[in-house]
Write an enzyme that holds these catalytic residues in place. Structure first.
Site, PDB file in Angstrom:
ATOM      1  N   SER A   1      -0.252  -1.009  -4.225  1.00  0.00           N
ATOM      2  CA  SER A   1       0.272  -0.183  -3.172  1.00  0.00           C
ATOM      3  C   SER A   1       1.780  -0.106  -3.159  1.00  0.00           C
ATOM      4  O   SER A   1       2.323   0.272  -4.087  1.00  0.00           O
ATOM      5  CB  SER A   1      -0.345  -0.540  -1.524  1.00  0.00           C
ATOM      6  OG  SER A   1      -0.149   0.625  -0.855  1.00  0.00           O
TER       7      SER A   1
ATOM      8  N   HIS B   1      -9.186   1.273  -0.567  1.00  0.00           N
ATOM      9  CA  HIS B   1      -7.841   0.761  -0.988  1.00  0.00           C
ATOM     10  C   HIS B   1      -7.763  -0.972  -0.925  1.00  0.00           C
ATOM     11  O   HIS B   1      -7.979  -1.227   0.217  1.00  0.00           O
ATOM     12  CB  HIS B   1      -6.777   1.181   0.012  1.00  0.00           C
ATOM     13  CG  HIS B   1      -5.127   1.284  -0.302  1.00  0.00           C
ATOM     14  ND1 HIS B   1      -4.550   1.625  -1.329  1.00  0.00           N
ATOM     15  CD2 HIS B   1      -4.264   0.387   0.545  1.00  0.00           C
ATOM     16  CE1 HIS B   1      -3.222   1.527  -1.193  1.00  0.00           C
ATOM     17  NE2 HIS B   1      -3.080   0.613  -0.476  1.00  0.00           N
TER      18      HIS B   1
END
Ligand code: GCU
Length: 346
Positions: free
Chosen positions: A188, A329
């Site tokens: 990320s 995610h």
């Protein structure tokens, strides 16, 4: 410009290594100058102290060593941050990761240490907030030691990337590590950081971003999910000050430039199908566009069957490794497994 109005990295077909060398440097200057800011200079000296060891870590398969890495900065200040090191007892140099981590824990939910050790890989990890806080404070941590005085000419991503490069400096001194297989990895915001570290430091032979999305691996033009406007509203301090202008107008580059900056080395993009904010389709598009650089150099770039991302079908044959998995995610065991498979095949 190509048909989608996305800037080309290299307009001509043939590209020789010398041409690419200077174009690559130009691209890194462009990305730093416009987006992230330049990494602080290489320190005058780097030293380290072992602060903790656990010989029995993972049943003794790879002792855990915690070190404090200290950099002597140009202005006379010094800055230190902790790094955790696990290197399997293999009797020969092993491939390794510099993991820019969300946490100082070893193992961590995003770092399955035993599985990585069992696969024969070393890991040097550090917690990004031990370098500087993930907020607009430029007076403490590394930013304070550099006396940036609140002037965010260089954003936090560049400061974290600088730390990853320092960890590579330290790794370069360890005979137990195979320096021809050095990977930098992050998830990320730290995937964005890994891509920048790998763009700047060519000692990283594998540059790995997991779900790095906007201002990471994903092409911004036409992107779904997070946009440059969203990211510069929420996290302006990740970037250099002037980057916000590109919330209003298109930049003279796009994020496939960042992937291509790894050429002719290896780069890896991992996506998750459920991570719409990161924009998996545009992470894939970035691989397609960046792959042209390797091809122009006469190498295999992005070797993928279809024109769209397909879960369960990793693309591991060219210099751009890629997979997309189901789910949200996260930096999962499955992601690590794919990275290790890719590196082991090269
Ligand atoms: C936010 C941010 C993303 C970033 C993510 C993360 O969602 O908008 O750009 O990648 O945080 O780092 O987890």
């Amino acid at each position: 410009m190509n048909r989608c109005n996305i800037p080309e990295i290299w307009p001509e077909k043939g590209l020789d290594t010398a041409d690419w060398q200077s174009r690559r440097e130009e691209i890194v200057r462009l990305l730093c100058g416009e987006e992230y800011g330049f990494l602080p200079p290489t320190p005058a000296a780097l030293t380290w102290d072992v602060i903790e060891t656990d010989e029995d870590f993972c049943a003794g398969k790879a002792p855990l060593r915690k070190i404090l890495l200290r950099a002597e900065l140009e202005n006379g200040n010094s800055f230190a941050f902790p790094v955790s090191v696990t290197i399997p007892n293999a009797g020969r140099p092993v491939p390794f990761f510099v993991h820019i981590s969300f946490s100082a824990d070893v193992p961590d939910r995003y770092m399955p240490s035993e599985e990585i050790i069992d696969s024969g890989f070393g890991v040097l990890s550090f917690c990004y907030e031990d370098v500087c806080a993930d907020n607009g404070d430029f007076l403490s941590g590394l930013a304070g030691a550099l006396e940036l005085d609140g002037n965010a000419a260089c954003g936090k991503i560049a400061l974290w990337a600088w730390a990853a490069v320092r960890v590579m400096d330290y790794a370069a001194t360890l005979p137990e590590l195979d320096k021809s297989r050095a990977a930098v990895v992050g998830h990320s915001r730290l995937g964005k950081t890994a891509l920048l570290a790998g763009a700047v430091d060519t000692r990283f032979s594998f540059v790995i971003s997991n779900e790095s999305g906007c201002c990471g691996a994903a092409v911004s033009r036409g992107k779904k999910g997070e946009t440059i406007r969203n990211i510069t509203d929420a996290f302006p301090y990740w970037f250099r000050d002037g980057f916000r202008q590109y919330a209003e107008k298109e930049p003279p580059f796009d994020q496939h430039f960042l992937l291509a900056a790894a050429a002719p080395r290896y780069v890896y993009v991992a996506s998750a199908a459920g991570d719409e904010w990161a924009g998996p389709e545009h992470e894939f598009l970035s691989c397609v566009l960046a792959g042209k650089v390797w091809e122009a150099l006469g190498l295999e770039g992005f070797v993928c069957k279809g024109e769209r991302p397909v879960t369960g079908e990793p693309c591991h044959n060219g210099h751009i490794g890629y997979h997309i998995r189901d789910g949200a995610h996260y930096l999962s065991r499955e992601d690590w497994r794919q990275f290790m498979r890719f590196i082991s095949r090269k």
